[in-house]
Design an enzyme around this catalytic site. Structure first.
Site, PDB file in Angstrom:
ATOM      1  N   HIS A   1     -14.568   7.281  66.034  1.00  0.00           N
ATOM      2  CA  HIS A   1     -14.326   8.689  66.325  1.00  0.00           C
ATOM      3  C   HIS A   1     -13.763   9.367  65.082  1.00  0.00           C
ATOM      4  O   HIS A   1     -13.546   8.732  64.041  1.00  0.00           O
ATOM      5  CB  HIS A   1     -13.421   8.864  67.545  1.00  0.00           C
ATOM      6  CG  HIS A   1     -12.080   8.191  67.443  1.00  0.00           C
ATOM      7  ND1 HIS A   1     -11.093   8.614  66.588  1.00  0.00           N
ATOM      8  CD2 HIS A   1     -11.565   7.118  68.101  1.00  0.00           C
ATOM      9  CE1 HIS A   1     -10.012   7.856  66.724  1.00  0.00           C
ATOM     10  NE2 HIS A   1     -10.278   6.937  67.629  1.00  0.00           N
TER      11      HIS A   1
ATOM     12  N   HIS B   1     -10.786   7.789  63.269  1.00  0.00           N
ATOM     13  CA  HIS B   1     -11.146   6.702  62.361  1.00  0.00           C
ATOM     14  C   HIS B   1     -11.702   7.260  61.063  1.00  0.00           C
ATOM     15  O   HIS B   1     -11.406   6.768  59.969  1.00  0.00           O
ATOM     16  CB  HIS B   1     -12.222   5.809  62.989  1.00  0.00           C
ATOM     17  CG  HIS B   1     -11.782   5.034  64.188  1.00  0.00           C
ATOM     18  ND1 HIS B   1     -12.526   4.988  65.340  1.00  0.00           N
ATOM     19  CD2 HIS B   1     -10.701   4.268  64.415  1.00  0.00           C
ATOM     20  CE1 HIS B   1     -11.919   4.229  66.227  1.00  0.00           C
ATOM     21  NE2 HIS B   1     -10.801   3.777  65.690  1.00  0.00           N
TER      22      HIS B   1
ATOM     23  N   CYS C   1       2.462  -5.309  75.242  1.00  0.00           N
ATOM     24  CA  CYS C   1       1.514  -4.204  75.394  1.00  0.00           C
ATOM     25  C   CYS C   1       0.130  -4.697  75.000  1.00  0.00           C
ATOM     26  O   CYS C   1      -0.082  -5.113  73.853  1.00  0.00           O
ATOM     27  CB  CYS C   1       1.913  -3.018  74.522  1.00  0.00           C
ATOM     28  SG  CYS C   1       0.658  -1.704  74.503  1.00  0.00           S
TER      29      CYS C   1
ATOM     30  N   CYS D   1      -1.422  -2.545  72.112  1.00  0.00           N
ATOM     31  CA  CYS D   1      -0.904  -2.859  70.774  1.00  0.00           C
ATOM     32  C   CYS D   1      -1.124  -4.319  70.402  1.00  0.00           C
ATOM     33  O   CYS D   1      -0.992  -4.686  69.232  1.00  0.00           O
ATOM     34  CB  CYS D   1       0.585  -2.560  70.697  1.00  0.00           C
ATOM     35  SG  CYS D   1       1.017  -0.815  70.867  1.00  0.00           S
TER      36      CYS D   1
ATOM     37  N   CYS E   1       5.204   1.745  76.629  1.00  0.00           N
ATOM     38  CA  CYS E   1       4.815   1.591  75.229  1.00  0.00           C
ATOM     39  C   CYS E   1       4.875   2.944  74.533  1.00  0.00           C
ATOM     40  O   CYS E   1       4.284   3.919  75.010  1.00  0.00           O
ATOM     41  CB  CYS E   1       3.402   1.010  75.128  1.00  0.00           C
ATOM     42  SG  CYS E   1       2.734   1.052  73.441  1.00  0.00           S
TER      43      CYS E   1
ATOM     44  N   HIS F   1       0.978   3.839  73.351  1.00  0.00           N
ATOM     45  CA  HIS F   1      -0.076   4.064  74.340  1.00  0.00           C
ATOM     46  C   HIS F   1       0.412   4.745  75.615  1.00  0.00           C
ATOM     47  O   HIS F   1      -0.396   5.084  76.483  1.00  0.00           O
ATOM     48  CB  HIS F   1      -0.751   2.732  74.698  1.00  0.00           C
ATOM     49  CG  HIS F   1      -1.491   2.119  73.554  1.00  0.00           C
ATOM     50  ND1 HIS F   1      -0.910   1.220  72.687  1.00  0.00           N
ATOM     51  CD2 HIS F   1      -2.760   2.309  73.115  1.00  0.00           C
ATOM     52  CE1 HIS F   1      -1.805   0.872  71.779  1.00  0.00           C
ATOM     53  NE2 HIS F   1      -2.913   1.513  72.004  1.00  0.00           N
TER      54      HIS F   1
ATOM     55  N   LYS G   1      -2.934  13.208  69.946  1.00  0.00           N
ATOM     56  CA  LYS G   1      -3.563  12.180  69.123  1.00  0.00           C
ATOM     57  C   LYS G   1      -4.958  11.862  69.640  1.00  0.00           C
ATOM     58  O   LYS G   1      -5.174  11.670  70.831  1.00  0.00           O
ATOM     59  CB  LYS G   1      -2.721  10.903  69.120  1.00  0.00           C
ATOM     60  CG  LYS G   1      -3.319   9.800  68.241  1.00  0.00           C
ATOM     61  CD  LYS G   1      -2.621   8.457  68.432  1.00  0.00           C
ATOM     62  CE  LYS G   1      -3.352   7.367  67.678  1.00  0.00           C
ATOM     63  NZ  LYS G   1      -2.836   6.023  67.957  1.00  0.00           N
TER      64      LYS G   1
ATOM     65  N   LYS H   1      -9.386   6.497  71.689  1.00  0.00           N
ATOM     66  CA  LYS H   1     -10.360   6.044  72.693  1.00  0.00           C
ATOM     67  C   LYS H   1      -9.715   5.985  74.069  1.00  0.00           C
ATOM     68  O   LYS H   1     -10.287   6.422  75.055  1.00  0.00           O
ATOM     69  CB  LYS H   1     -10.902   4.658  72.290  1.00  0.00           C
ATOM     70  CG  LYS H   1     -11.716   4.654  71.017  1.00  0.00           C
ATOM     71  CD  LYS H   1     -12.309   3.293  70.744  1.00  0.00           C
ATOM     72  CE  LYS H   1     -11.276   2.250  70.396  1.00  0.00           C
ATOM     73  NZ  LYS H   1     -10.703   2.422  69.063  1.00  0.00           N
TER      74      LYS H   1
END
Length: 515
Positions: A19, A22, A129, A132, A147, A150, A299, A302
């Site tokens: 995406h 990245h 997690c 992570c 977390c 996330h 942020k 995905k």
């Protein structure tokens, strides 16, 4: 200054397609790598990227897709290769952590740390997690054991595992950061890493029992366990190199530049240095940390569903536009907000109005008044307008070089755009369109155009790390080859040179982005 450099992106987790988030990291890294090749020569620069394919998260994503983990990893890795090809990423090595050569290298490093007594076994209970792929302490988590990355509830896991000793390396890592102020860049992340090292480090769990997770690299000293995905992935920065003997690693690590996101600062500032020291290897040169690329303030990720395919986006708006936007718009190290309207506004302002319009005006005049021929030698002479313009263009390489080294890509592009602005103002001030109406003043018009064409050549050459496709297009319009492109201002295009007819570089986008 070293004559050799090794550059890496983070090894991207392959639980979903690429995406724009990245793309931000890999485009910034690619610009840096392209700049270094110009300075040091291609043979002295290596650029590594790739996909991280083991671990809980990847296995669960594969199961959700109804695929074996390897088949799923093959599919996702192919998407990243295709994506980076579509973005014109100039990497030298694309590593997959499922590559046999990588797995053998990881086992070699594990064995080395185990044999020196840095890896031991113990029973452990902790908060884990999956996103992570790591254990957290309660103080690292948000209230309710959430977390911080996330925003999901962590799992409590109890099992026997192998651990890598970290605390014994903490002071060496700290001393290295303090001795080398630019070891972690920008400075805010250096300070954050030092705060992480204020307290003793808990030893790192570097295994997972096959009874719970069999998707990973088998430990060389216990075949009932696989390697923790983070320990596995770090070595991908080196494993695909043609030679990975100790002499090569001792030479390459001190000139290694890692480019990562701020969410993986701790793993790279504490775990990775400890792993290197445990294996008897030197530390890397720089850890370059960027902020998040947000979408509407959140942020891009995905798991959150806020993703945008960078290749499809580039195909819709044109080559180099996404690359230019993220490098021009954002300060490296800080978060940036990506919206289609901001891209369109930047496109129309900087690309269509400034770069595209200047190129079109200059080549149109050359064709109209001199049939594409350059009949004067570019240079300052005595006219103050010429002197100022020549100084602006001639100084571009020396102005942008330190800025790229400092990761100030936006400021480097600003320096180039200041030259474009100067050129557009020079046209207004010298009025070649008006002068050309008088045949006696055509020699002055020829001088003005020679100065501008030479300036465009310097701009196109120095845009190459940031806009490689556009750079080649402009050099093609100027009828300039690669060797001529690199010449200093005034030593490139000479009288008798012919430029080509202009074509639109960046047609304006006369629309608003969807709300």
């Amino acid at each position: 200054m070293s004559s050799r450099i090794h550059i890496t992106t983070a090894i991207i987790y392959s639980n979903g397609p690429p995406h724009v988030g990245h793309a931000y990291e890999v485009l910034a890294t690619d610009a840096f790598a392209r700049f270094q090749r110009r300075k040091l020569g291609a043979a002295n620069v290596t650029f590594v990227t790739g996909t991280d394919e083991h671990g809980d998260k990847n296995k669960r994503a594969a199961e959700a897709a109804g695929l074996h983990p390897k088949a799923f990893a093959d599919k996702i890795s192919t998407l990243f290769r295709q994506g980076w090809a579509g973005l014109d990423i100039s990497y030298d090595y694309f590593v997959r952590t499922t590559d046999p050569v990588h797995q053998a290298f990881v086992q070699k490093m594990l064995a080395r740390s185990y044999e020196c007594g840095d890896i031991y076994f113990k029973d452990y209970e902790g908060l884990y997690c999956v996103g992570c792929e790591r254990f957290y302490t309660e103080k690292e988590l948000l209230p309710g054991n959430i977390c911080p990355v996330h925003n999901t509830l962590v799992e409590r896991i109890k099992e026997g595992n192998y651990f890598l000793k970290l605390e014994q390396h903490r002071e060496a890592i700290r001393r290295n950061i303090e001795k080398n102020p630019d070891f972690i860049r920008p400075e805010r992340y250096r300070n954050e890493a030092l705060r992480m090292l204020d307290d003793p480090l808990e030893d790192l769990c570097i295994s997972r029992p096959k009874s719970r997770l069999d998707w990973g690299i088998t430990l060389p000293f216990d075949d009932k366990y696989v390697t923790y995905v983070w320990y596995d992935a770090f070595w991908a920065y080196l494993s695909e190199l043609p030679n990975t003997d100790d002499a090569t690693l001792n030479a390459i690590l001190p000139v290694t530049q890692h480019f990562i996101g701020k969410d993986i600062l701790k793993t790279h500032a504490t775990y990775w240095p400890a792993m290197l020291l445990s294996a008897g290897l030197p530390l890397y040169r720089h850890l370059n940390v960027h902020g998040f690329l947000n979408l509407g303030g959140a942020k891009m990720s995905k798991s959150a569903g806020t993703i945008q395919d960078p290749v499809a986006y580039q195909q819709s708006i044109g080559p180099d536009v996404l690359r230019f936007f993220v490098l021009r718009e954002f300060t490296y190290g800080l978060d940036g907000d990506f919206t289609e309207q901001r891209v369109i506004d930047r496109y129309n302002s900087d690309l269509a109005n400034d770069l595209g319009n200047l190129t079109s005006r200059v080549l149109t005049m050359a064709a109209r008044y001199f049939e594409g021929a350059i009949t004067a030698a570019p240079g300052a002479g005595t006219d103050p307008l010429d002197v100022a313009l020549v100084e602006t263009f001639a100084s571009i390489p020396s102005r942008i070089a330190p800025l790229v080294e400092e990761l100030a890509f936006n400021r480097a592009l600003e320096a180039i755009w200041q030259a474009l602005d100067a050129a557009n103002k020079y046209i207004v001030a010298t009025a070649p369109f008006t002068l050309a109406k008088d045949a006696d003043k055509l020699p002055r018009v020829a001088q003005i155009l020679a100065n501008l064409v030479e300036g465009l050549r310097v701009v196109a050459d120095n845009l190459d790390p940031f806009m490689p496709v556009t750079s080649k297009k402009i050099l093609g319009l100027l009828n300039v080859d690669e060797k001529l492109a690199r010449a200093p201002y005034g030593e490139g295009i000479k009288p008798g040179h012919h430029v080509n007819p202009t074509t639109p570089l960046f047609p304006r986008i006369d629309k608003k982005a969807p709300a």
